[in-house]
Write an enzyme that holds these catalytic residues in place. Structure first.
Site, PDB file in Angstrom:
ATOM      1  N   SER A 139      40.364 -30.254  13.341  1.00 52.70           N
ATOM      2  CA  SER A 139      41.617 -30.889  12.902  1.00 52.70           C
ATOM      3  C   SER A 139      41.769 -30.808  11.388  1.00 52.70           C
ATOM      4  CB  SER A 139      41.640 -32.355  13.332  1.00 52.70           C
ATOM      5  OG  SER A 139      41.440 -32.478  14.719  1.00 52.70           O
TER       6      SER A 139
HETATM    7  N1  SAH Z   1      37.645 -33.655  16.985  1.00 52.85           N
HETATM    8  C1  SAH Z   1      37.524 -32.219  16.885  1.00 52.85           C
HETATM    9  C2  SAH Z   1      38.860 -31.547  17.181  1.00 52.85           C
HETATM   10  C3  SAH Z   1      38.661 -30.519  18.203  1.00 52.85           C
HETATM   11  S1  SAH Z   1      40.091 -29.844  18.968  1.00 52.85           S
HETATM   12  C4  SAH Z   1      36.940 -31.796  15.556  1.00 52.85           C
HETATM   13  O1  SAH Z   1      36.730 -32.672  14.693  1.00 52.85           O
HETATM   14  O2  SAH Z   1      36.634 -30.617  15.374  1.00 52.85           O
HETATM   15  C5  SAH Z   1      40.101 -30.711  20.507  1.00 52.85           C
HETATM   16  C6  SAH Z   1      38.900 -30.583  21.381  1.00 52.85           C
HETATM   17  O3  SAH Z   1      39.163 -31.299  22.579  1.00 52.85           O
HETATM   18  C7  SAH Z   1      38.558 -29.157  21.825  1.00 52.85           C
HETATM   19  O4  SAH Z   1      37.234 -28.858  21.484  1.00 52.85           O
HETATM   20  C8  SAH Z   1      38.757 -29.186  23.334  1.00 52.85           C
HETATM   21  O5  SAH Z   1      37.845 -28.359  24.056  1.00 52.85           O
HETATM   22  C9  SAH Z   1      38.523 -30.659  23.641  1.00 52.85           C
HETATM   23  N2  SAH Z   1      39.091 -31.112  24.916  1.00 52.85           N
HETATM   24  C10 SAH Z   1      40.278 -30.786  25.483  1.00 52.85           C
HETATM   25  N3  SAH Z   1      40.431 -31.426  26.651  1.00 52.85           N
HETATM   26  C11 SAH Z   1      39.305 -32.181  26.836  1.00 52.85           C
HETATM   27  C12 SAH Z   1      38.859 -33.057  27.862  1.00 52.85           C
HETATM   28  N4  SAH Z   1      39.571 -33.306  28.951  1.00 52.85           N
HETATM   29  N5  SAH Z   1      37.660 -33.661  27.706  1.00 52.85           N
HETATM   30  C13 SAH Z   1      36.899 -33.442  26.596  1.00 52.85           C
HETATM   31  N6  SAH Z   1      37.248 -32.609  25.611  1.00 52.85           N
HETATM   32  C14 SAH Z   1      38.458 -31.989  25.719  1.00 52.85           C
END
Ligand code: SAH
Length: 226
Positions: free
Chosen positions: A75
């Site tokens: 993010s």
């Molecule tokens: N908080 C992260 C942002 C990652 S983007 C950071 O600091 O880098 C969002 C993430 O959510 C992705 O890695 C994606 O695989 C995950 N995601 C999407 N749907 C999900 C679900 N149902 N359960 C767990 N993770 C999920």
């Protein structure tokens, strides 16, 4: 209180990945309206370049989202700061993050001294994130699962942060909030998501506010093992 991190020379020097680059980012965040010194300090402390591919390290302190593989992104620092600021209003101790991704948001929460639980559906991302967090000496509990079911065995949480967008608020997550607990989550279709803050009241009802437009990858069902 900011946790003590295990840092390396490149994390503290004056180059593209050092302290000075982070100080510039902090000024950008301040200018964008982030005022909570605890949040700014945590972002100043956590080396974001360690949460992206080496090829992208020199861009890690730009105020932008960056690709982390598997179609996912780390993010934007402003969004991390804003979500963290919103959940600190609930004075949390135990925090659940849905969507570990790179591990960066979890690291910022852990640097704030919070007890962090994080769930990720893509196994490969989770394994890399775990290594990074461990290398920095940060304690974060993590699980490979569909975060839409939360982490029932560890509930309730004082705060829940969802870092992928769902069409609507996820009921199971609201149910895992302690009274007074805060959920911060992007909600809506990819073209028009809003960052929502929902506080659960002592009587179980919820008070909701809209923190403005955001762009997140979608919250998806099912696990990916590789
Ligand atoms: N908080 C992260 C942002 C990652 S983007 C950071 O600091 O880098 C969002 C993430 O959510 C992705 O890695 C994606 O695989 C995950 N995601 C999407 N749907 C999900 C679900 N149902 N359960 C767990 N993770 C999920």
């Amino acid at each position: 209180m900011i946790a003590r991190l295990r840092l390396q020379p490149a994390d503290v020097g004056l180059g593209m990945t050092g302290q000075r680059a982070r100080d510039r980012l902090i000024e950008d965040l301040r200018a964008a309206g982030i005022a909570d010194e605890r949040v700014l300090n945590a972002i100043r402390t956590v080396p974001r370049h360690r949460f992206v591919d080496e090829a992208l390290a020199s861009r890690a302190y730009e105020n932008n989202a960056l690709p982390i593989g598997h179609g996912q992104t780390i993010s934007q620092p402003y969004v991390v700061a804003k979500m963290t600021e919103a959940l600190l209003a609930a004075a949390p101790t135990r925090v659940l993050e849905v969507g570990t991704g790179s591990g960066y948001q979890a690291a910022v929460l852990a640097a704030l001294g919070l007890e962090v639980y994080t769930v990720e559906r893509i196994g490969a991302l989770l394994r890399t994130a775990r290594k990074r967090l461990r290398a920095l000496g940060l304690q974060v509990r993590s699980r490979h699962d569909d975060g839409r079911i939360g982490w029932p065995e560890e509930a309730p949480f004082d705060a829940i942060l969802v870092t992928a967008a769902a069409p609507a608020l996820v009921e199971a997550l609201l149910e895992q909030l302690a009274p007074g607990g805060m959920l911060v989550a992007p909600v809506g279709p990819s073209a028009g998501q809003s960052l929502l803050r929902v506080q659960r009241q002592a009587d179980g009802s919820c008070v909701q506010s809209d923190l403005g437009p955001v762009i997140f990858v979608p919250l998806l069902a099912g696990l990916v093992d590789r």
